[in-house]
Design an enzyme around this catalytic site. Sequence first.
Site, PDB file in Angstrom:
ATOM      1  N   ASP A  30       0.621  -1.686   0.281  1.00 32.87           N
ATOM      2  CA  ASP A  30       0.136  -0.248   0.278  1.00 32.87           C
ATOM      3  C   ASP A  30       0.801   1.322   0.393  1.00 32.87           C
ATOM      4  OD1 ASP A  30      -2.838   1.403   0.340  1.00 32.87           O
ATOM      5  OD2 ASP A  30      -1.438   1.948   2.531  1.00 32.87           O
ATOM      6  N   CYS A  31       1.930   0.825   0.670  1.00 35.25           N
ATOM      7  CA  CYS A  31       3.105   2.723   1.007  1.00 35.25           C
ATOM      8  C   CYS A  31       3.460   2.370  -0.459  1.00 35.25           C
ATOM      9  CB  CYS A  31       3.813   2.179   1.964  1.00 35.25           C
ATOM     10  SG  CYS A  31       5.181   3.355   2.505  1.00 35.25           S
TER      11      CYS A  31
END
Length: 137
Positions: free
Chosen positions: A26-27
């Site tokens: 996600d990051c």
Amino acid sequence: MEENRLEKELFPLHSVNPIVLAFMGDCVYEFAIRDYVIRKFPTMKIHAVHRKAVSFAKASSQANVVQKLHEMDFLTEEEWSWVKKGRNQHSMIPKNASPMEYRYATGFETLLGYLHFVNQQDRIRLIVEEAIKIVGV
């Protein structure tokens, strides 16, 4: 001949919960998308930058991207297996996504987290470039 990615692992990824890989993925994806949006639209106000980035990062967009990549045979068998590992995990599904969208989005993020930890930055870049084309925002 392609080098076995598992040999590049710094720690045993097979023992890491796929949700944890999705957390990192996600990051990785959010950073890549923010970088793209800011470079493409350098004079855009922050609220508009945020809305544009969200259009890429929302679960429905990520689910669409990973399904299209699979249909295009863009992903290797190994990469698709990581998508499935993430997709099959049970987690809380937010109200703004269907269960199927959220599961595929989690699978997409799991793949990116895995690629990050096996130092496949070029492959991440290619996947993000395809995602940008698919989302088309």
